[in-house]
Design a protein around this motif. Structure first.
Motif, PDB file in Angstrom:
ATOM      1  N   VAL A  28     -28.201  -4.828  -2.190  1.00  0.00           N
ATOM      2  CA  VAL A  28     -27.128  -3.907  -1.804  1.00  0.00           C
ATOM      3  C   VAL A  28     -25.905  -4.699  -1.359  1.00  0.00           C
ATOM      4  O   VAL A  28     -24.777  -4.432  -1.792  1.00  0.00           O
ATOM      5  CB  VAL A  28     -27.595  -2.941  -0.685  1.00  0.00           C
ATOM      6  N   LEU A  29     -26.119  -5.685  -0.501  1.00  0.00           N
ATOM      7  CA  LEU A  29     -24.991  -6.495  -0.021  1.00  0.00           C
ATOM      8  C   LEU A  29     -24.318  -7.241  -1.167  1.00  0.00           C
ATOM      9  O   LEU A  29     -23.091  -7.338  -1.203  1.00  0.00           O
ATOM     10  CB  LEU A  29     -25.470  -7.473   1.057  1.00  0.00           C
ATOM     11  N   ASP A  30     -25.116  -7.765  -2.094  1.00  0.00           N
ATOM     12  CA  ASP A  30     -24.540  -8.463  -3.244  1.00  0.00           C
ATOM     13  C   ASP A  30     -23.707  -7.514  -4.104  1.00  0.00           C
ATOM     14  O   ASP A  30     -22.665  -7.889  -4.624  1.00  0.00           O
ATOM     15  CB  ASP A  30     -25.641  -9.105  -4.091  1.00  0.00           C
ATOM     16  N   GLY A  31     -24.171  -6.265  -4.222  1.00  0.00           N
ATOM     17  CA  GLY A  31     -23.428  -5.273  -4.996  1.00  0.00           C
ATOM     18  C   GLY A  31     -22.071  -4.958  -4.385  1.00  0.00           C
ATOM     19  O   GLY A  31     -21.101  -4.717  -5.102  1.00  0.00           O
ATOM     20  N   GLU A  83     -16.451  -6.583  -7.557  1.00  0.00           N
ATOM     21  CA  GLU A  83     -15.410  -5.591  -7.859  1.00  0.00           C
ATOM     22  C   GLU A  83     -15.562  -5.209  -9.316  1.00  0.00           C
ATOM     23  O   GLU A  83     -15.511  -6.090 -10.180  1.00  0.00           O
ATOM     24  CB  GLU A  83     -14.017  -6.155  -7.594  1.00  0.00           C
ATOM     25  N   PRO A  84     -15.752  -3.982  -9.687  1.00  0.00           N
ATOM     26  CA  PRO A  84     -15.991  -2.855  -8.794  1.00  0.00           C
ATOM     27  C   PRO A  84     -17.384  -2.957  -8.165  1.00  0.00           C
ATOM     28  O   PRO A  84     -18.241  -3.675  -8.657  1.00  0.00           O
ATOM     29  CB  PRO A  84     -15.889  -1.636  -9.714  1.00  0.00           C
ATOM     30  N   VAL A  85     -17.589  -2.194  -7.120  1.00  0.00           N
ATOM     31  CA  VAL A  85     -18.857  -2.215  -6.398  1.00  0.00           C
ATOM     32  C   VAL A  85     -19.978  -1.806  -7.344  1.00  0.00           C
ATOM     33  O   VAL A  85     -19.880  -0.808  -8.047  1.00  0.00           O
ATOM     34  CB  VAL A  85     -18.813  -1.268  -5.172  1.00  0.00           C
ATOM     35  N   GLU A  86     -21.032  -2.625  -7.364  1.00  0.00           N
ATOM     36  CA  GLU A  86     -22.165  -2.379  -8.253  1.00  0.00           C
ATOM     37  C   GLU A  86     -23.423  -2.103  -7.440  1.00  0.00           C
ATOM     38  O   GLU A  86     -24.360  -2.901  -7.415  1.00  0.00           O
ATOM     39  CB  GLU A  86     -22.401  -3.589  -9.156  1.00  0.00           C
ATOM     40  N   VAL A  87     -23.446  -0.969  -6.759  1.00  0.00           N
ATOM     41  CA  VAL A  87     -24.619  -0.566  -5.997  1.00  0.00           C
ATOM     42  C   VAL A  87     -25.149   0.714  -6.616  1.00  0.00           C
ATOM     43  O   VAL A  87     -24.432   1.714  -6.695  1.00  0.00           O
ATOM     44  CB  VAL A  87     -24.284  -0.353  -4.503  1.00  0.00           C
ATOM     45  N   ASP A  88     -26.373   0.677  -7.070  1.00  0.00           N
ATOM     46  CA  ASP A  88     -27.022   1.854  -7.647  1.00  0.00           C
ATOM     47  C   ASP A  88     -27.187   2.904  -6.552  1.00  0.00           C
ATOM     48  O   ASP A  88     -27.703   2.604  -5.475  1.00  0.00           O
ATOM     49  CB  ASP A  88     -28.388   1.442  -8.214  1.00  0.00           C
TER      50      ASP A  88
END
Length: 154
Positions: free
Chosen positions: A107-110, A114-119
């Protein structure tokens, strides 16, 4: 000596496991908030919660160590409730190390991209694994208090 070991075991559980349980439980909701706002402050909260989980998880190693010393001094190493507690503690540690912490890191890596890559499914999965970790610790705590078959158990 047994009273000292037991005191250290209980104190280590309170000081080490309590913060991990609380911070890990807060992380999924904080993730949802950070996804909704994208604010740097919300991402900083996630970083802090993850750091609490990592640091106190490392300190948590003291809990089973003091527990084994205590069990040895009480001569209960072969008791079923203790063996069950040890197994559940190992499973809880596995859930924390293999599921909760890596997913927090992902999550932190996402958020670092840019853009945010959090599922958007990650908070729910993380909450599930965190809940499992918390339930396992609750069962271990009950076993430590009740100690089935013990003459001093409830």
């Amino acid at each position: 000596m047994t009273k000292l070991l037991l005191s250290l075991h209980v104190l280590a559980a309170i000081v080490a496991i309590g913060p991990v349980t609380a911070a890990a439980s807060m992380f999924p909701a904080a993730t949802r908030r950070a996804l909704a706002t994208g604010a740097d402050r919300d991402v900083a909260v996630l970083r802090t919660l993850n750091r609490i989980c990592r640091v106190y998880a490392a300190l948590g190693i003291a809990v089973p160590l003091f527990g084994l010393f205590t069990a040895s001094s009480l001569d209960v190493l072969g008791d079923a409730w203790l063996i069950t507690s040890i197994a559940l503690t190992a499973v809880a540690a596995g859930v924390l190390v293999l599921a909760v912490l890596p997913r927090q890191r992902a999550v932190l890596d996402g958020f670092g991209r840019e853009p945010v890559e959090v599922d958007v499914k990650w908070p729910a999965r993380l909450a599930m694994h965190t809940g499992l970790f918390n339930v396992l610790w609750a069962v271990v705590t009950v076993l430590m208090i009740v100690r089935p078959g013990s003459t001093t158990g409830a």
